[in-house]
Design a protein around this motif. Structure first.
Motif, mmCIF file in Angstrom:
data_model
loop_
_atom_site.group_PDB
_atom_site.id
_atom_site.type_symbol
_atom_site.label_atom_id
_atom_site.label_comp_id
_atom_site.label_asym_id
_atom_site.label_seq_id
_atom_site.Cartn_x
_atom_site.Cartn_y
_atom_site.Cartn_z
ATOM 1 N N ASN A 73 -73.151 10.898 33.692
ATOM 2 C CA ASN A 73 -74.370 10.717 34.554
ATOM 3 C C ASN A 73 -75.035 11.900 35.215
ATOM 4 O OD1 ASN A 73 -74.697 8.033 33.787
ATOM 5 N ND2 ASN A 73 -73.451 7.201 35.606
ATOM 6 N N SER A 74 -73.916 12.712 35.564
ATOM 7 C CA SER A 74 -74.210 14.159 36.284
ATOM 8 C C SER A 74 -74.793 15.234 35.542
ATOM 9 C CB SER A 74 -73.097 14.581 37.036
ATOM 10 O OG SER A 74 -72.477 13.504 37.865
ATOM 11 N N ILE A 75 -74.045 15.398 34.339
ATOM 12 C CA ILE A 75 -74.275 16.263 33.347
ATOM 13 C C ILE A 75 -74.233 15.741 31.928
ATOM 14 C CG2 ILE A 75 -73.464 18.884 32.523
ATOM 15 C CD1 ILE A 75 -72.264 19.248 35.094
#
Ligand SMILES: Cc1cc2nc3c(=O)[nH]c(=O)nc-3n(C[C@H](O)[C@H](O)[C@H](O)COP(=O)(O)O)c2cc1C
Length: 214
Positions: A121-123
């Protein structure tokens, strides 16, 4: 714990691994191919999503189509260079797709594991990074098997999807040509061709903050 010999063997694989673009027609033992793919499948992946698939290409006809796609891209990329650099670029051999007895297309499925893969979800591009980890494992395994491997990325993804009937949401990350060679380079081919050289490691290391040298 690794013994001294085991440690040396790991570093030997790391330092002798080379990108190879010339192959002999000699067949590759299935056992070696199985081990190479198993090494790929044991790579780390974000959220353990294992986004890869491996398409094993041995058909002469399919190999010829892939070589056509790579050559088309090579010629298209020549527009980035001018004069001497252009002729040098065009003289570089950038693939051995027709010669290698087997080419493995490694793909990445960004949808694998659903929409909330742990950590992705972040990268979002960590799916492709995970696939690159699998490829590096395969490269090192091929080196240990006494085989040569060439990573081909000169292509338009759409061409590779068409040729290999890959669905539109799946990314063809790499074509890995594998075979025996009698031209195993002791340095990167681009260094031997005077195209690029390894940068001094010291220039690339900073202390605590970007740009700060010891
Ligand atoms: C992501 C990636 C894509 C690459 N694509 C190509 C390619 O399309 N054709 C090629 O000849 N080499 C390709 N290479 C190989 C590099 O040129 C090679 O790794 C580099 O020159 C260093 O040489 P070495 O791998 O022998 O250390 C690729 C390598 C990487 C990591």
């Amino acid at each position: 714990m690794f013994t001294k010999e085991e440690m040396d063997a790991v570093y030997k694989a790391i330092y002798t691994r080379r990108d190879v673009r010339s192959f002999l027609p000699n067949p590759v033992p299935q056992e070696s191919i199985d081990k190479i793919v198993q090494a790929g499948h044991n790579a780390p992946s974000v959220g353990f999503m294992q986004p890869w698939n491996f398409i094993m290409i041995t058909s002469k006809d399919v190999k010829e189509q892939l070589a056509w796609a790579a050559d088309k891209e090579r010629r298209a990329l020549a527009i980035h260079y001018e004069g001497e650099k252009e002729s040098k670029f065009l003289s570089l051999k950038v693939e051995g797709l027709k010669e290698a007895p087997i080419t493995i297309c490694v793909t990445c499925d960004p949808t694998r594991g659903g929409s909330h893969v742990l950590g992705r979800n972040s990268i979002p591009e960590t799916d492709v990074l995970s696939t690159a980890c699998a490829i590096q494992n395969m490269w090192l395994a091929a080196t240990a098997e006494g085989l040569a491997l060439g990573w081909v990325s000169f292509y338009k993804k759409a061409d590779i999807r068409d040729i290999l009937e890959i669905p539109p949401h799946i990314d063809p990350i790499a074509l890995l040509s594998i075979g025996y060679t009698d031209k195993y380079p002791d340095k990167p081919l681009l260094e031997l061709a005077d195209w690029e050289k390894r940068r001094p490691l010291d220039d690339l290391i900073f202390q605590n903050k970007w740009g700060e040298k010891k």
